[in-house]
Scaffold this motif. Sequence first.
Motif, mmCIF file in Angstrom:
data_model
loop_
_atom_site.group_PDB
_atom_site.id
_atom_site.type_symbol
_atom_site.label_atom_id
_atom_site.label_comp_id
_atom_site.label_asym_id
_atom_site.label_seq_id
_atom_site.Cartn_x
_atom_site.Cartn_y
_atom_site.Cartn_z
ATOM 1 N N MET A 110 11.902 33.679 -79.648
ATOM 2 C CA MET A 110 10.867 33.796 -78.597
ATOM 3 C C MET A 110 11.388 33.224 -77.277
ATOM 4 S SD MET A 110 7.329 32.840 -80.635
ATOM 5 C CE MET A 110 7.321 33.044 -82.412
ATOM 6 N N LEU A 111 12.008 32.050 -77.340
ATOM 7 C CA LEU A 111 12.548 31.405 -76.132
ATOM 8 C C LEU A 111 13.572 32.323 -75.449
ATOM 9 C CD1 LEU A 111 13.707 29.150 -74.233
ATOM 10 C CD2 LEU A 111 14.841 28.194 -76.218
ATOM 11 N N ARG B 270 11.250 30.847 -83.412
ATOM 12 C CA ARG B 270 10.850 30.237 -82.121
ATOM 13 C C ARG B 270 12.004 30.255 -81.123
ATOM 14 N NH1 ARG B 270 5.696 29.849 -83.350
ATOM 15 N NH2 ARG B 270 5.189 28.887 -85.336
ATOM 16 N N ALA C 122 8.837 27.809 -76.542
ATOM 17 C CA ALA C 122 8.240 28.707 -75.546
ATOM 18 C C ALA C 122 8.139 28.008 -74.193
ATOM 19 C CB ALA C 122 6.860 29.154 -76.014
ATOM 20 N N ALA D 217 4.035 31.593 -76.520
ATOM 21 C CA ALA D 217 5.161 32.348 -75.961
ATOM 22 C C ALA D 217 4.675 33.440 -75.013
ATOM 23 C CB ALA D 217 6.003 32.947 -77.086
#
Length: 446
Positions: A400-401, A397, A327, A257
């Motif tokens: 993070m994106l 996750r 990511a 990321a």
Amino acid sequence: MNEGALQDHLTLPEQFDVVVHPVRELRGAVRAQPSKNYTTRYLLAAALAEGETRVVGVATSEDAHAMLRCLRDWGAGIEHIGDDVVIRGFGAAPRAGVTLNPGNAGAVARFLMGVAALTRDTTLVTDHPDSLGRRPQGDLLEALERLGARVGSNEGRLPVTISGPVRGGVAEVSAERSSQYTSALMFLAPLLPGGLDLRLTGQIKSHAPLRQTLDTLAAFGIRAAATDDLSRVQIPGGQRYRPGRVMVPGDYPGTAALLAAAALLPGEVRLSNLRENDLQGEREAVDVLREMGADIHRDGDALVVRGGQTLRAVNRDGDGFTDAVQALTAAAALAEGTTTWRNVYTLRLKECDRISDTRRELERLGLQASETEDSLSVTGTNRIAGGVTADGHGDHRMIMLLTLLGLRAEAPVRITGAHHIRKSYPQFFMHLQALGAGFDFLERES
Ligand SMILES: O=C(O)C1=C[C@@H](OP(=O)(O)O)[C@@H](O)[C@H](O)C1
Ligand SMILES: C=C(OP(=O)(O)O)C(=O)O
């Protein structure tokens, strides 16, 4: 809290939304956090050894704590010395009749279910019924039952209760929904009188974590043999895990990321503690970003990203780097053309449905995205307006994106439930702050 105020992750509210402010560039150096997947493996293997093992540089994520908590409940001695953990193992004799709570950690839950066949009446529960509580366990439970374990479950989901003893021998296990079922049996195998001759059925997914399990067994002196395609893994019984000292390498999935963020923004970012010869599949994120046009070069154990290049779409099989797909989707959302990740069905079985939920969040941010049963596509744009609230879906996750997209948006993006970042990467926001990003952390009521 003020935008840009550098904050320690330990002082963040227990539950929070994050407001991500757009940033012009990222610049600086970050040392990659310790690997989640090696931390869970080394801690477990250390507990399965008799004697003391020092695990050097242990991850501080919720999943690491979940493993430590469960191992303590099973009778392991655990001492923290700085960033290290010294474990006094229980060998082949975890306590009987114990209830373990692996939190929201899929790998931890599955590995412990395998080892539970050494005990009588181990129950696994979860305090995350909407996430881990929904994830399938049936493939592993069926394999254990065929081996002679007594198993009870909530229709193949947690809570589950497992009782041995199990002798070992030939065992089939389905490998098409998760590699974690096979890894679980691999940790169990050497402590069974008859070992295990594992036959993996279906299309095998996530080969990389299986190789990390073999690597861990070897580090603890366990003999094992596997075919190149991993369809057969033979582990002789009557072995002992050898205690000693192991060092946790840097974490590629989380750092993917930061790599993607650094590629998306002008500036220069140096990420250290990322060894070149590593079995983590998410190392491939470097090649994917390079194929997209990112400028990344290696300097010893560091990767240096010169950001802000124009990125191009790619079409890749994502199964080798499942934990980096989110990511890399951020990079794809700002690349020229339509990126497709193929062969990623297992993403639907993670903390959220990482195909459908991701498509929905991308669309909320104004992007064009589409899905099939086992693929996700996104068409890149050079303008994300922002000014919206996105749903973190309780998934580190996904958070993070969305954070990466917020950094490149024109107006701030709010992400709900951003505290779930702690599952794998508690210092994520602080690492980005150190590179120049700005966040507001808004407390949520429990
Ligand atoms: O073995 C492991 O530690 C893991 C295996 C992978 O899961 P699947 O095998 O279910 O893809 C990965 O996504 C997960 O984060 C950790
Ligand atoms: C899916 C993940 O972890 P687990 O399966 O261990 O919950 C992850 O780290 O992205």
